[in-house]
Design a protein around this motif. Structure first.
Motif, PDB file in Angstrom:
ATOM      1  N   ARG A 145       0.902  -1.260  -0.012  1.00 35.20           N
ATOM      2  CA  ARG A 145      -0.018   0.028  -0.076  1.00 35.20           C
ATOM      3  C   ARG A 145       0.816   1.186  -0.077  1.00 35.20           C
ATOM      4  NH1 ARG A 145      -3.070  -3.159   3.911  1.00 35.20           N
ATOM      5  NH2 ARG A 145      -2.236  -2.208   5.525  1.00 35.20           N
ATOM      6  N   ALA A 146       1.782   1.111   0.835  1.00 31.73           N
ATOM      7  CA  ALA A 146       2.955   2.344   0.853  1.00 31.73           C
ATOM      8  C   ALA A 146       3.524   2.823  -0.735  1.00 31.73           C
ATOM      9  CB  ALA A 146       3.750   2.241   1.839  1.00 31.73           C
ATOM     10  N   ALA A 147       3.941   1.520  -1.040  1.00 33.62           N
ATOM     11  CA  ALA A 147       4.587   1.639  -2.447  1.00 33.62           C
ATOM     12  C   ALA A 147       3.458   2.123  -3.582  1.00 33.62           C
ATOM     13  CB  ALA A 147       5.007   0.165  -3.027  1.00 33.62           C
ATOM     14  N   GLN A 148       2.253   1.785  -3.519  1.00 37.73           N
ATOM     15  CA  GLN A 148       1.194   2.194  -4.385  1.00 37.73           C
ATOM     16  C   GLN A 148       0.930   3.582  -4.085  1.00 37.73           C
ATOM     17  OE1 GLN A 148      -2.074  -0.421  -3.571  1.00 37.73           O
ATOM     18  NE2 GLN A 148      -1.077  -2.072  -5.103  1.00 37.73           N
ATOM     19  N   ALA A 149       0.954   3.954  -2.875  1.00 34.16           N
ATOM     20  CA  ALA A 149       0.500   5.489  -2.456  1.00 34.16           C
ATOM     21  C   ALA A 149       1.805   6.349  -3.181  1.00 34.16           C
ATOM     22  CB  ALA A 149       0.300   5.801  -1.056  1.00 34.16           C
ATOM     23  N   ARG A 183       3.643  10.345  -7.101  1.00 33.14           N
ATOM     24  CA  ARG A 183       4.442  10.646  -8.242  1.00 33.14           C
ATOM     25  C   ARG A 183       3.734  11.117  -9.519  1.00 33.14           C
ATOM     26  NH1 ARG A 183       9.000   6.729  -9.632  1.00 33.14           N
ATOM     27  NH2 ARG A 183       7.454   5.395  -9.716  1.00 33.14           N
ATOM     28  N   THR A 184       2.479  10.669  -9.807  1.00 29.42           N
ATOM     29  CA  THR A 184       1.485  10.980 -10.927  1.00 29.42           C
ATOM     30  C   THR A 184       0.406  11.921 -10.447  1.00 29.42           C
ATOM     31  OG1 THR A 184       0.070   8.968 -10.168  1.00 29.42           O
ATOM     32  CG2 THR A 184       1.834   8.554 -11.766  1.00 29.42           C
ATOM     33  N   VAL A 185       0.635  12.571  -9.564  1.00 31.39           N
ATOM     34  CA  VAL A 185      -0.498  13.566  -9.123  1.00 31.39           C
ATOM     35  C   VAL A 185       0.058  15.003 -10.071  1.00 31.39           C
ATOM     36  CG1 VAL A 185      -1.364  15.196  -7.015  1.00 31.39           C
ATOM     37  CG2 VAL A 185      -0.945  12.736  -6.760  1.00 31.39           C
ATOM     38  N   GLN A 213      -1.709  20.090  -7.380  1.00 30.21           N
ATOM     39  CA  GLN A 213      -2.233  19.269  -6.447  1.00 30.21           C
ATOM     40  C   GLN A 213      -1.311  18.683  -5.288  1.00 30.21           C
ATOM     41  OE1 GLN A 213      -4.778  15.944  -7.765  1.00 30.21           O
ATOM     42  NE2 GLN A 213      -6.321  17.376  -8.565  1.00 30.21           N
ATOM     43  N   VAL A 214      -1.518  18.651  -4.280  1.00 31.61           N
ATOM     44  CA  VAL A 214      -0.495  18.249  -3.167  1.00 31.61           C
ATOM     45  C   VAL A 214      -0.739  16.693  -2.548  1.00 31.61           C
ATOM     46  CG1 VAL A 214       0.394  18.554  -0.850  1.00 31.61           C
ATOM     47  CG2 VAL A 214      -0.318  20.544  -2.476  1.00 31.61           C
ATOM     48  N   PRO A 215      -0.095  15.603  -2.859  1.00 36.52           N
ATOM     49  CA  PRO A 215      -0.273  14.382  -2.496  1.00 36.52           C
ATOM     50  C   PRO A 215      -0.360  14.395  -0.843  1.00 36.52           C
ATOM     51  CG  PRO A 215       1.716  14.608  -2.995  1.00 36.52           C
ATOM     52  CD  PRO A 215       1.525  16.090  -3.074  1.00 36.52           C
ATOM     53  N   TYR A 216      -0.319  15.085   0.004  1.00 36.18           N
ATOM     54  CA  TYR A 216      -0.820  14.781   1.437  1.00 36.18           C
ATOM     55  C   TYR A 216      -1.666  16.055   2.178  1.00 36.18           C
ATOM     56  CZ  TYR A 216       2.883  18.488   1.524  1.00 36.18           C
ATOM     57  OH  TYR A 216       3.517  19.715   1.167  1.00 36.18           O
ATOM     58  N   ASP A 217      -1.871  15.969   3.116  1.00 35.70           N
ATOM     59  CA  ASP A 217      -2.642  16.687   3.859  1.00 35.70           C
ATOM     60  C   ASP A 217      -1.790  17.610   4.483  1.00 35.70           C
ATOM     61  OD1 ASP A 217      -4.158  17.948   5.506  1.00 35.70           O
ATOM     62  OD2 ASP A 217      -4.954  16.212   6.668  1.00 35.70           O
TER      63      ASP A 217
END
Length: 102
Positions: free
Chosen positions: A30-34, A39-41, A45-49
């Protein structure tokens, strides 16, 4: 690689796989998928909160016992984008770690 070395390596890989906790493996997947999704965001857009990240950093800074010196140094360094870019620049292949030429 000889056939013996290859079969030994495959045996070691199988042994390691048997010892890995399936839950840990699932979390790693799951971490690898995230990470891949981040990387594709799109760039806007920001990939984190951001708010959660800001709170974690603030909590870390509040927990330090240095009278705010580290926080001030951090803020000062954040105003130097060239230094940050230099810190993350990839060294040239002809340079050893520490900046010495080969």
């Amino acid at each position: 690689m000889t056939a013996d070395a290859k079969s030994e390596l495959l045996r070691q890989i199988r042994a390691i796989r048997r010892r890995i906790d399936p839950d840990v493996l699932a979390r790693a997947e799951r971490a690898a998928q995230a990470a891949e999704a981040a990387r594709t965001v799109p760039p806007d857009q920001v990939p984190y909160d951001k708010d959660a990240a800001r709170e974690v950093v603030a909590s870390f800074l509040r927990a330090r016992n240095d009278g705010g010196r580290f926080a001030m140094a951090l803020m000062e360094n954040l105003r130097k984008p060239d230094a940050a870019a230099k810190a993350y620049a990839k060294p040239s292949p002809a340079t050893r770690p520490g900046g010495r030429r080969i």
